[in-house]
Design a protein around this motif. Structure first.
Motif, PDB file in Angstrom:
ATOM      1  N   LYS A 196       0.818  -1.213   0.000  1.00 14.96           N
ATOM      2  CA  LYS A 196       0.000   0.000   0.000  1.00 14.96           C
ATOM      3  C   LYS A 196       0.854   1.266   0.000  1.00 14.96           C
ATOM      4  CE  LYS A 196      -3.904   2.110   2.441  1.00 14.96           C
ATOM      5  NZ  LYS A 196      -4.828   1.989   3.607  1.00 14.96           N
ATOM      6  N   LYS A 227       2.488   1.751  -3.403  1.00 18.97           N
ATOM      7  CA  LYS A 227       1.484   2.192  -4.378  1.00 18.97           C
ATOM      8  C   LYS A 227       1.253   3.690  -4.261  1.00 18.97           C
ATOM      9  CE  LYS A 227      -1.969   1.663  -7.356  1.00 18.97           C
ATOM     10  NZ  LYS A 227      -2.536   3.013  -7.367  1.00 18.97           N
ATOM     11  N   ARG A 228       1.246   4.196  -3.045  1.00 25.05           N
ATOM     12  CA  ARG A 228       1.062   5.641  -2.831  1.00 25.05           C
ATOM     13  C   ARG A 228       2.223   6.427  -3.450  1.00 25.05           C
ATOM     14  NH1 ARG A 228      -1.606   7.972   1.710  1.00 25.05           N
ATOM     15  NH2 ARG A 228      -2.602   9.882   0.958  1.00 25.05           N
ATOM     16  N   ASP A 260       2.004   6.421  -7.206  1.00 24.69           N
ATOM     17  CA  ASP A 260       0.963   7.355  -7.638  1.00 24.69           C
ATOM     18  C   ASP A 260       1.502   8.791  -7.630  1.00 24.69           C
ATOM     19  OD1 ASP A 260      -0.879   5.344  -7.990  1.00 24.69           O
ATOM     20  OD2 ASP A 260      -1.872   5.637  -6.050  1.00 24.69           O
ATOM     21  N   PHE A 263      -1.228  14.981  -0.858  1.00 19.56           N
ATOM     22  CA  PHE A 263      -1.439  13.545  -0.665  1.00 19.56           C
ATOM     23  C   PHE A 263      -1.579  13.161   0.810  1.00 19.56           C
ATOM     24  CE2 PHE A 263       0.187  13.772  -4.949  1.00 19.56           C
ATOM     25  CZ  PHE A 263      -0.515  12.782  -5.617  1.00 19.56           C
ATOM     26  N   LEU A 304       0.359  13.311   3.471  1.00 13.23           N
ATOM     27  CA  LEU A 304       1.455  12.543   4.051  1.00 13.23           C
ATOM     28  C   LEU A 304       2.423  13.472   4.769  1.00 13.23           C
ATOM     29  CD1 LEU A 304       2.334  10.137   1.084  1.00 13.23           C
ATOM     30  CD2 LEU A 304       1.259   9.490   3.234  1.00 13.23           C
TER      31      LEU A 304
END
Length: 275
Positions: free
Chosen positions: A166, A169-170, A173, A195, A197
């Motif tokens: 996961k 994947k972030r 992206d 995003f 983060l």
């Protein structure tokens, strides 16, 4: 999709070795060495490739090549990065070009049992591209996809990513977002806010997954785009600077010269003359 920015060729050298020479290509480069031996200098690292080695170089990597053993022959496919990304799409398969973690090797030797099938695909790609018969683009895309899948299935250990969690994947992206928006005002701070983060976590993970810092990756994308504009258009240096996402001509020239060792104008004159 831009089919103009595709180049397929086969070259044989028998009598004279090429000297180590830096060259410029617009996209992803796939090389299949069919005879002889060569050395590549990729981002200051020397890599030796013998007969039946396959090499992957992305459009952000500076590289030079020298033949070491004659006769030397190879297939070379140069494919526009955006075009390739749109065909392949899957981040695992794209990682052979887009991800550069520590210790990544740009090439490896094929197993004997795969040589004939992979060489035949290169030959057919070259034939399709040269003839350009009806619906050749569909045929070309399908065969190119087959090549990448075949290589992955048999050499997945050479791909930077095999399984995506996961967090990865972030990051991938975010990398794709940068690919599409690098001309805009992007920064670690703006991306972390967009995003959701923590910026320190984002900076650490982006570097760990991709091999680039966010600042470095954005800059390399701008420089790569500027090189294409310098080579393929007659736009002024100021126009190219702004089109590439730099805030001024002087800033563009300063950064370009620092990264490439020559000014944008010298780059244009040098590579157009040599080509």
């Amino acid at each position: 999709m831009n089919y103009k920015n595709i180049d397929m060729n086969y070259k044989t050298m028998t009598f004279q070795s090429e000297k180590l020479k830096e060259h410029f290509h617009i996209g992803y480069e796939i090389i299949l060495v069919t005879q002889g031996e060569s050395v590549f200098k990729i981002n200051d690292e020397l890599c030796h490739f013998e007969k039946y080695s396959i090499v992957f170089i992305n459009n952000l990597e500076k590289h030079e090549m020298q033949t070491l053993k004659l006769p030397y022959s190879r297939y070379m496919a140069i494919i526009d990065a955006d075009f390739f990304d749109n065909i392949i799409k899957d981040p695992v398969l794209l990682s052979i070009f887009k991800i550069r973690p520590k210790g990544f090797k740009n090439g490896f030797k094929l197993k004997k049992e795969h040589v004939d099938s992979i060489e035949e695909i290169f030959y057919q790609l070259s034939l399709i591209h040269s003839k350009k018969q009806e619906f050749w683009q569909i045929e070309f895309n399908a065969l190119l996809s087959k090549l990448i899948v075949l290589i992955y299935r048999n050499y997945k250990e050479h791909f930077p990513i095999q399984n995506i969690d996961k967090a990865e994947k972030r990051i991938l992206d975010i990398q794709s977002f940068i690919d599409e928006n690098f001309k805009k005002e992007l920064s670690l701070e703006s991306l972390s806010a967009q995003f959701y983060l923590n910026r320190y976590y984002l900076a650490h993970l982006f570097k760990e997954v991709t091999g680039f810092t966010i600042k470095q990756y954005i800059l390399l994308k701008k420089i790569a785009f500027a090189k294409n504009e310098l080579y393929f258009t007659d736009k002024s240096i100021t126009e190219i600077a702004l089109d590439s996402g730099f805030n001024s001509q002087s800033n563009f020239i300063r950064i370009f010269q620092k990264k490439e060792g020559i000014t944008p104008l010298q780059f244009r004159m040098h590579y157009r003359k040599n080509e």
